[in-house]
Design a protein around this motif. Structure first.
Motif, PDB file in Angstrom:
ATOM      1  N   GLU A  65       0.921  -1.215  -0.026  1.00  0.00           N
ATOM      2  CA  GLU A  65       0.097   0.005   0.151  1.00  0.00           C
ATOM      3  C   GLU A  65       0.947   1.192  -0.187  1.00  0.00           C
ATOM      4  O   GLU A  65       1.803   1.343   0.798  1.00  0.00           O
ATOM      5  CB  GLU A  65      -0.924   0.098   1.014  1.00  0.00           C
ATOM      6  CG  GLU A  65      -1.993  -1.067   1.271  1.00  0.00           C
ATOM      7  CD  GLU A  65      -2.960  -0.778   2.213  1.00  0.00           C
ATOM      8  OE1 GLU A  65      -3.079   0.017   2.938  1.00  0.00           O
ATOM      9  OE2 GLU A  65      -3.844  -1.807   2.586  1.00  0.00           O
ATOM     10  N   LYS A  66       0.571   2.092  -0.946  1.00  0.00           N
ATOM     11  CA  LYS A  66       1.144   3.449  -0.995  1.00  0.00           C
ATOM     12  C   LYS A  66       1.419   4.109   0.156  1.00  0.00           C
ATOM     13  O   LYS A  66       2.618   4.646   0.686  1.00  0.00           O
ATOM     14  CB  LYS A  66       0.912   4.330  -2.138  1.00  0.00           C
ATOM     15  CG  LYS A  66       1.569   5.482  -2.394  1.00  0.00           C
ATOM     16  CD  LYS A  66       1.199   6.238  -3.612  1.00  0.00           C
ATOM     17  CE  LYS A  66       1.976   7.580  -3.907  1.00  0.00           C
ATOM     18  NZ  LYS A  66       1.363   8.246  -5.049  1.00  0.00           N
ATOM     19  N   ASN A  67       0.346   4.344   0.894  1.00  0.00           N
ATOM     20  CA  ASN A  67       0.554   5.110   2.337  1.00  0.00           C
ATOM     21  C   ASN A  67       1.474   4.234   3.229  1.00  0.00           C
ATOM     22  O   ASN A  67       2.295   5.160   3.875  1.00  0.00           O
ATOM     23  CB  ASN A  67      -0.925   5.140   2.940  1.00  0.00           C
ATOM     24  CG  ASN A  67      -1.854   6.114   2.180  1.00  0.00           C
ATOM     25  OD1 ASN A  67      -1.313   6.962   1.636  1.00  0.00           O
ATOM     26  ND2 ASN A  67      -3.147   5.812   2.570  1.00  0.00           N
ATOM     27  N   ASN A  68       1.649   2.924   3.258  1.00  0.00           N
ATOM     28  CA  ASN A  68       2.580   2.325   4.000  1.00  0.00           C
ATOM     29  C   ASN A  68       4.230   2.670   3.555  1.00  0.00           C
ATOM     30  O   ASN A  68       4.792   2.789   4.441  1.00  0.00           O
ATOM     31  CB  ASN A  68       2.068   0.801   4.239  1.00  0.00           C
ATOM     32  CG  ASN A  68       0.955   0.596   5.010  1.00  0.00           C
ATOM     33  OD1 ASN A  68       0.449   1.142   5.845  1.00  0.00           O
ATOM     34  ND2 ASN A  68       0.236  -0.418   4.436  1.00  0.00           N
ATOM     35  N   LEU A  69       4.068   2.399   2.480  1.00  0.00           N
ATOM     36  CA  LEU A  69       5.068   2.775   1.577  1.00  0.00           C
ATOM     37  C   LEU A  69       5.720   4.102   2.104  1.00  0.00           C
ATOM     38  O   LEU A  69       7.038   4.386   2.484  1.00  0.00           O
ATOM     39  CB  LEU A  69       5.202   2.427   0.236  1.00  0.00           C
ATOM     40  CG  LEU A  69       6.716   2.443  -0.422  1.00  0.00           C
ATOM     41  CD1 LEU A  69       7.606   1.573  -0.230  1.00  0.00           C
ATOM     42  CD2 LEU A  69       6.459   2.554  -2.159  1.00  0.00           C
ATOM     43  N   LEU A  70       5.016   5.268   1.790  1.00  0.00           N
ATOM     44  CA  LEU A  70       5.477   6.717   2.258  1.00  0.00           C
ATOM     45  C   LEU A  70       5.967   6.618   3.742  1.00  0.00           C
ATOM     46  O   LEU A  70       6.661   7.496   4.145  1.00  0.00           O
ATOM     47  CB  LEU A  70       4.446   7.570   1.635  1.00  0.00           C
ATOM     48  CG  LEU A  70       3.936   7.518   0.362  1.00  0.00           C
ATOM     49  CD1 LEU A  70       2.793   8.431   0.002  1.00  0.00           C
ATOM     50  CD2 LEU A  70       5.281   7.841  -0.531  1.00  0.00           C
ATOM     51  N   ASP A  71       5.064   6.106   4.442  1.00  0.00           N
ATOM     52  CA  ASP A  71       5.104   6.031   6.120  1.00  0.00           C
ATOM     53  C   ASP A  71       6.576   5.526   6.330  1.00  0.00           C
ATOM     54  O   ASP A  71       7.308   5.993   7.300  1.00  0.00           O
ATOM     55  CB  ASP A  71       3.931   5.558   6.579  1.00  0.00           C
ATOM     56  CG  ASP A  71       4.315   5.524   8.115  1.00  0.00           C
ATOM     57  OD1 ASP A  71       4.187   6.748   8.700  1.00  0.00           O
ATOM     58  OD2 ASP A  71       4.369   4.546   8.998  1.00  0.00           O
ATOM     59  N   ALA A  72       6.801   4.347   5.638  1.00  0.00           N
ATOM     60  CA  ALA A  72       8.206   3.790   6.034  1.00  0.00           C
ATOM     61  C   ALA A  72       9.188   4.656   5.561  1.00  0.00           C
ATOM     62  O   ALA A  72      10.425   4.735   5.915  1.00  0.00           O
ATOM     63  CB  ALA A  72       8.342   2.475   5.189  1.00  0.00           C
ATOM     64  N   TYR A  73       9.156   5.206   4.221  1.00  0.00           N
ATOM     65  CA  TYR A  73      10.160   6.360   3.751  1.00  0.00           C
ATOM     66  C   TYR A  73      10.103   7.436   4.663  1.00  0.00           C
ATOM     67  O   TYR A  73      11.434   7.603   5.111  1.00  0.00           O
ATOM     68  CB  TYR A  73       9.751   6.685   2.447  1.00  0.00           C
ATOM     69  CG  TYR A  73      10.874   7.834   1.973  1.00  0.00           C
ATOM     70  CD1 TYR A  73      11.865   7.253   1.206  1.00  0.00           C
ATOM     71  CD2 TYR A  73      10.555   9.010   1.975  1.00  0.00           C
ATOM     72  CE1 TYR A  73      12.766   8.072   0.490  1.00  0.00           C
ATOM     73  CE2 TYR A  73      11.564   9.923   1.275  1.00  0.00           C
ATOM     74  CZ  TYR A  73      12.527   9.541   0.669  1.00  0.00           C
ATOM     75  OH  TYR A  73      13.429  10.158   0.132  1.00  0.00           O
ATOM     76  N   LYS A  74       9.401   7.971   5.252  1.00  0.00           N
ATOM     77  CA  LYS A  74       9.184   9.193   6.067  1.00  0.00           C
ATOM     78  C   LYS A  74       9.957   8.712   7.443  1.00  0.00           C
ATOM     79  O   LYS A  74      10.573   9.554   8.044  1.00  0.00           O
ATOM     80  CB  LYS A  74       7.834   9.410   6.595  1.00  0.00           C
ATOM     81  CG  LYS A  74       7.810  10.679   7.383  1.00  0.00           C
ATOM     82  CD  LYS A  74       6.331  11.203   7.672  1.00  0.00           C
ATOM     83  CE  LYS A  74       6.477  12.432   8.620  1.00  0.00           C
ATOM     84  NZ  LYS A  74       5.014  12.988   8.740  1.00  0.00           N
ATOM     85  N   LYS A  75       9.910   7.626   8.129  1.00  0.00           N
ATOM     86  CA  LYS A  75      10.593   7.081   9.371  1.00  0.00           C
ATOM     87  C   LYS A  75      11.677   6.539   9.008  1.00  0.00           C
ATOM     88  O   LYS A  75      12.437   6.475  10.139  1.00  0.00           O
ATOM     89  CB  LYS A  75       9.599   6.032   9.920  1.00  0.00           C
ATOM     90  CG  LYS A  75       8.113   6.736  10.441  1.00  0.00           C
ATOM     91  CD  LYS A  75       7.377   5.681  11.165  1.00  0.00           C
ATOM     92  CE  LYS A  75       5.942   6.380  11.456  1.00  0.00           C
ATOM     93  NZ  LYS A  75       5.293   5.122  12.120  1.00  0.00           N
ATOM     94  N   GLY A  76      12.097   6.225   8.122  1.00  0.00           N
ATOM     95  CA  GLY A  76      13.464   5.630   7.712  1.00  0.00           C
ATOM     96  C   GLY A  76      14.599   6.640   7.567  1.00  0.00           C
ATOM     97  O   GLY A  76      14.486   7.852   7.590  1.00  0.00           O
ATOM     98  N   ASN A  77      15.998   6.017   7.930  1.00  0.00           N
ATOM     99  CA  ASN A  77      17.052   6.850   8.002  1.00  0.00           C
ATOM    100  C   ASN A  77      17.482   6.917   6.605  1.00  0.00           C
ATOM    101  O   ASN A  77      16.935   6.460   5.560  1.00  0.00           O
ATOM    102  CB  ASN A  77      18.194   6.092   8.877  1.00  0.00           C
ATOM    103  CG  ASN A  77      18.557   4.575   8.432  1.00  0.00           C
ATOM    104  OD1 ASN A  77      18.365   4.330   7.171  1.00  0.00           O
ATOM    105  ND2 ASN A  77      18.853   3.857   9.118  1.00  0.00           N
ATOM    106  N   ALA A  78      18.801   7.537   6.458  1.00  0.00           N
ATOM    107  CA  ALA A  78      19.144   7.754   5.004  1.00  0.00           C
ATOM    108  C   ALA A  78      19.385   6.585   3.986  1.00  0.00           C
ATOM    109  O   ALA A  78      19.085   6.528   2.902  1.00  0.00           O
ATOM    110  CB  ALA A  78      20.486   8.826   5.141  1.00  0.00           C
TER     111      ALA A  78
END
Length: 260
Positions: free
Chosen positions: A75-88
């Motif tokens: 799901e795109k929302n989960n992907l964007l959330d993972a990107y937002k919370k991820g490190n570099a």
């Protein structure tokens, strides 16, 4: 072996996804082996997946996603959330897999926070960017050039970037917007706190020095006609929200442009 199961009958706050690790890799031998499991939500699972992804190369990750010819849907929302919370490293890995455009904010006000952001948004081939390159080299070599000239060039680029290709058409029903800055007395400024004072620029001279300062102001009262233009169209925005954002986000550049 890693086992992931979802149970939507559970409460969301208790976690609907069960993640379990077993000591054996073969599904035929896991019935009585040591195991470790816990319930989590999708956000925690996304973080878990990103941490696991660090163990693989880019090509290996692509092969995993294509495993057995099956498609894996995220799901795109989960992907964007993972990107937002991820490190570099997480962000770079996801950008390599899905492309940078996937994670690029759609709202222009989220994308442009600095002059450099606006510069990059327009791109090297934009006429204003090319002009800035030429003028900036000249301005840097001459200390007598006023700072308001540099600020104007920057505001042209910022305005164009935020407007996303929109330019005034001067039709009868068209509205154009621009940042509006208030004039304060010394007494009013003295009562402000430190944060409020950061948004204040001190002007000298008459009212026109502040009220119309440099916005292509033209005024004629003794000619047969009376014409005035308080704000030039080149620095106008297509919406009041953009004008308000620009005035707040780029206050220092505006102050350099209209100040004395």
């Amino acid at each position: 072996m890693l086992i992931v199961k979802q149970d939507k009958t559970r409460k969301e706050e208790e976690g609907q996804i069960f993640v379990e690790l077993t000591i054996y890799r073969d599904v035929r031998n896991i019935a009585d082996c040591n195991r470790l499991g816990y319930w989590c939500d999708k956000a925690h699972l996304s973080h878990f997946i990103m941490e696991c992804a660090k163990c693989f190369t880019q090509d290996e990750l692509k092969n995993i996603l294509k495993m057995n010819g099956n498609n894996i849907y995220i799901e795109k929302n989960n992907l964007l959330d993972a990107y937002k919370k991820g490190n570099a490293d997480n962000k770079k890995m996801l950008e390599n897999l899905f492309g940078k455009e996937m994670f690029r904010p759609k709202n222009i006000m989220e994308r442009i926070k600095t002059f450099d952001d606006a510069f990059k948004e327009l791109g090297e081939h934009h006429p204003l960017v090319k002009e800035y390159h030429k003028r900036h080299l000249f301005l840097e070599d001459d200390s007598d050039i006023s700072s308001d000239l540099v600020a104007y060039l920057k505001l042209r680029i910022i305005t164009a970037a935020l407007n996303e290709g929109w330019t005034p058409q001067f039709t009868e029903d068209e509205y154009r917007y621009f940042p509006w800055f208030w004039l304060y007395t010394k007494e009013e400024i003295a009562k402000m706190d430190k944060e409020e004072r950061k948004k204040v620029v001190l002007f000298g001279g008459d009212a026109f020095s502040g009220a119309y300062a440099g916005f292509a102001f033209a005024y004629s009262s003794d000619a047969p006609s009376n014409t005035r233009a308080d704000v030039g169209s080149r620095l106008c925005f297509k919406s009041s929200a953009l004008a308000k954002y620009a005035g707040e986000q780029f206050a220092e550049i505006y102050f350099a442009f209209v100040g004395k």
